[in-house]
Design a protein around this motif. Sequence first.
Motif, PDB file in Angstrom:
ATOM      1  N   LEU A  54      43.525 -37.431  17.812  1.00  0.00           N
ATOM      2  CA  LEU A  54      42.436 -37.437  18.791  1.00  0.00           C
ATOM      3  C   LEU A  54      42.670 -38.429  19.918  1.00  0.00           C
ATOM      4  O   LEU A  54      41.922 -38.448  20.897  1.00  0.00           O
ATOM      5  CB  LEU A  54      41.110 -37.754  18.092  1.00  0.00           C
ATOM      6  N   ASP A  55      43.704 -39.269  19.748  1.00  0.00           N
ATOM      7  CA  ASP A  55      44.042 -40.285  20.748  1.00  0.00           C
ATOM      8  C   ASP A  55      42.878 -41.246  20.977  1.00  0.00           C
ATOM      9  O   ASP A  55      42.440 -41.483  22.104  1.00  0.00           O
ATOM     10  CB  ASP A  55      44.457 -39.632  22.067  1.00  0.00           C
ATOM     11  N   VAL A  56      42.355 -41.773  19.860  1.00  0.00           N
ATOM     12  CA  VAL A  56      41.260 -42.738  19.919  1.00  0.00           C
ATOM     13  C   VAL A  56      41.591 -43.921  19.019  1.00  0.00           C
ATOM     14  O   VAL A  56      42.452 -43.833  18.140  1.00  0.00           O
ATOM     15  CB  VAL A  56      39.916 -42.122  19.469  1.00  0.00           C
ATOM     16  N   SER A  57      40.884 -45.010  19.224  1.00  0.00           N
ATOM     17  CA  SER A  57      41.067 -46.176  18.368  1.00  0.00           C
ATOM     18  C   SER A  57      40.269 -45.991  17.081  1.00  0.00           C
ATOM     19  O   SER A  57      39.451 -45.076  16.955  1.00  0.00           O
ATOM     20  CB  SER A  57      40.610 -47.445  19.092  1.00  0.00           C
ATOM     21  N   ARG A  58      40.497 -46.877  16.120  1.00  0.00           N
ATOM     22  CA  ARG A  58      39.832 -46.752  14.822  1.00  0.00           C
ATOM     23  C   ARG A  58      38.319 -46.981  14.912  1.00  0.00           C
ATOM     24  O   ARG A  58      37.568 -46.426  14.118  1.00  0.00           O
ATOM     25  CB  ARG A  58      40.429 -47.762  13.830  1.00  0.00           C
ATOM     26  N   THR A  59      37.864 -47.799  15.866  1.00  0.00           N
ATOM     27  CA  THR A  59      36.436 -48.144  15.914  1.00  0.00           C
ATOM     28  C   THR A  59      35.546 -46.931  16.167  1.00  0.00           C
ATOM     29  O   THR A  59      34.638 -46.652  15.369  1.00  0.00           O
ATOM     30  CB  THR A  59      36.173 -49.235  16.967  1.00  0.00           C
ATOM     31  N   PRO A  60      35.755 -46.144  17.247  1.00  0.00           N
ATOM     32  CA  PRO A  60      34.913 -44.954  17.430  1.00  0.00           C
ATOM     33  C   PRO A  60      35.155 -43.903  16.353  1.00  0.00           C
ATOM     34  O   PRO A  60      34.238 -43.170  15.978  1.00  0.00           O
ATOM     35  CB  PRO A  60      35.314 -44.434  18.815  1.00  0.00           C
ATOM     36  N   ARG A  62      35.830 -44.449  13.132  1.00  0.00           N
ATOM     37  CA  ARG A  62      35.085 -44.806  11.921  1.00  0.00           C
ATOM     38  C   ARG A  62      33.581 -44.626  12.125  1.00  0.00           C
ATOM     39  O   ARG A  62      32.874 -44.212  11.204  1.00  0.00           O
ATOM     40  CB  ARG A  62      35.410 -46.238  11.506  1.00  0.00           C
ATOM     41  N   GLU A  63      33.093 -44.919  13.322  1.00  0.00           N
ATOM     42  CA  GLU A  63      31.666 -44.710  13.587  1.00  0.00           C
ATOM     43  C   GLU A  63      31.319 -43.228  13.474  1.00  0.00           C
ATOM     44  O   GLU A  63      30.290 -42.859  12.896  1.00  0.00           O
ATOM     45  CB  GLU A  63      31.293 -45.231  14.974  1.00  0.00           C
ATOM     46  N   ALA A  64      32.191 -42.377  14.005  1.00  0.00           N
ATOM     47  CA  ALA A  64      31.960 -40.933  13.921  1.00  0.00           C
ATOM     48  C   ALA A  64      32.030 -40.457  12.469  1.00  0.00           C
ATOM     49  O   ALA A  64      31.233 -39.607  12.040  1.00  0.00           O
ATOM     50  CB  ALA A  64      32.986 -40.188  14.769  1.00  0.00           C
ATOM     51  N   LEU A  65      32.959 -41.005  11.696  1.00  0.00           N
ATOM     52  CA  LEU A  65      33.072 -40.641  10.281  1.00  0.00           C
ATOM     53  C   LEU A  65      31.819 -41.047   9.509  1.00  0.00           C
ATOM     54  O   LEU A  65      31.325 -40.299   8.661  1.00  0.00           O
ATOM     55  CB  LEU A  65      34.314 -41.298   9.669  1.00  0.00           C
ATOM     56  N   HIS A  66      31.293 -42.228   9.810  1.00  0.00           N
ATOM     57  CA  HIS A  66      30.064 -42.671   9.149  1.00  0.00           C
ATOM     58  C   HIS A  66      28.890 -41.749   9.503  1.00  0.00           C
ATOM     59  O   HIS A  66      28.022 -41.495   8.662  1.00  0.00           O
ATOM     60  CB  HIS A  66      29.743 -44.114   9.537  1.00  0.00           C
ATOM     61  N   ARG A  67      28.860 -41.257  10.731  1.00  0.00           N
ATOM     62  CA  ARG A  67      27.803 -40.308  11.113  1.00  0.00           C
ATOM     63  C   ARG A  67      27.881 -39.044  10.264  1.00  0.00           C
ATOM     64  O   ARG A  67      26.862 -38.496   9.831  1.00  0.00           O
ATOM     65  CB  ARG A  67      27.937 -39.927  12.593  1.00  0.00           C
ATOM     66  N   LEU A  68      29.095 -38.579  10.030  1.00  0.00           N
ATOM     67  CA  LEU A  68      29.274 -37.365   9.231  1.00  0.00           C
ATOM     68  C   LEU A  68      28.878 -37.602   7.776  1.00  0.00           C
ATOM     69  O   LEU A  68      28.393 -36.690   7.111  1.00  0.00           O
ATOM     70  CB  LEU A  68      30.718 -36.875   9.324  1.00  0.00           C
ATOM     71  N   VAL A  69      29.072 -38.810   7.288  1.00  0.00           N
ATOM     72  CA  VAL A  69      28.597 -39.151   5.941  1.00  0.00           C
ATOM     73  C   VAL A  69      27.072 -39.069   5.909  1.00  0.00           C
ATOM     74  O   VAL A  69      26.481 -38.502   4.984  1.00  0.00           O
ATOM     75  CB  VAL A  69      29.073 -40.558   5.526  1.00  0.00           C
ATOM     76  N   ALA A  70      26.421 -39.620   6.937  1.00  0.00           N
ATOM     77  CA  ALA A  70      24.957 -39.590   7.015  1.00  0.00           C
ATOM     78  C   ALA A  70      24.434 -38.162   7.107  1.00  0.00           C
ATOM     79  O   ALA A  70      23.319 -37.871   6.654  1.00  0.00           O
ATOM     80  CB  ALA A  70      24.479 -40.402   8.216  1.00  0.00           C
ATOM     81  N   GLU A  71      25.244 -37.259   7.667  1.00  0.00           N
ATOM     82  CA  GLU A  71      24.854 -35.849   7.801  1.00  0.00           C
ATOM     83  C   GLU A  71      25.260 -35.020   6.587  1.00  0.00           C
ATOM     84  O   GLU A  71      25.143 -33.796   6.592  1.00  0.00           O
ATOM     85  CB  GLU A  71      25.495 -35.260   9.062  1.00  0.00           C
ATOM     86  N   ASN A  72      25.745 -35.705   5.530  1.00  0.00           N
ATOM     87  CA  ASN A  72      26.153 -35.035   4.287  1.00  0.00           C
ATOM     88  C   ASN A  72      27.326 -34.078   4.480  1.00  0.00           C
ATOM     89  O   ASN A  72      27.450 -33.082   3.764  1.00  0.00           O
ATOM     90  CB  ASN A  72      24.975 -34.275   3.663  1.00  0.00           C
TER      91      ASN A  72
END
Length: 237
Positions: A54-60, A62-72
């Motif tokens: 995705l050509d992104v750093s780990r910070t955004p 991981r934040e996006a991954l945590h959102r997907l966890v919250a969305e089950n």
Amino acid sequence: MNRRPESVVSVLPRTLRRAGMTVNDVHKRLKEMVIVYRIKPGERVNEGELAEELDVSRTPLREALHRLVAENMLTLVPNRGFYGRQLERQEVFDLYELRGAIELASVNLALQRAPHDDVVLARDAWLDVMQHTAAMSTYQLLEADEQFHLSIAQLSGNQEIVKSLQAVNARIHYFRWSDLEGKSKAMEDEHLALLDALLRRDAPLCRDVISGHVAHRMEDIVQFIQHSVVRLYAGHL
């Protein structure tokens, strides 16, 4: 001989190249991957590979991954990382049942609120889709079906219903391949029957059509899961 100029992207510092991708963008891309099971159930998410792809750093990321966890849509295992979420048959059944309740609520509100002209436009749009279904792949039929039901939700005038339906659709999207295969004609007819009943404000018929259209037995759900898993690991997206 003049040297060919490098692309603008290639000469930018990596941090600047990544600056254009917001957390929302990353979340959207990852969600699409989960929906079509690019991230398979039980598979550990390789954050390094994803960040590179995705050509992104780990910070955004991981934040996006945590959102997907919250969305089950993903699972987070402490000290191990993120994993593709396994869906048990009861959970899939519950999601289908929830989808049915949302669809019924959409229709009930649309009966009360939807302007006649908007229903006519929805019917015309579906008639246009019907002209092309014979040439559509199962994936395209699924997209058309989801869009149809979202249009009914829009006619309800309740945006929370629309968002709830989108969320449920995302979680059962892959299983619905098996749901729709070989059912194109029945789907077309049921959608048209629903719109015709909605135009006439025939509440009992609307409810009968939508209830029959989205109802599934547990046996159906088990079959959807089994078929989808075979397709998934055979690489048939």
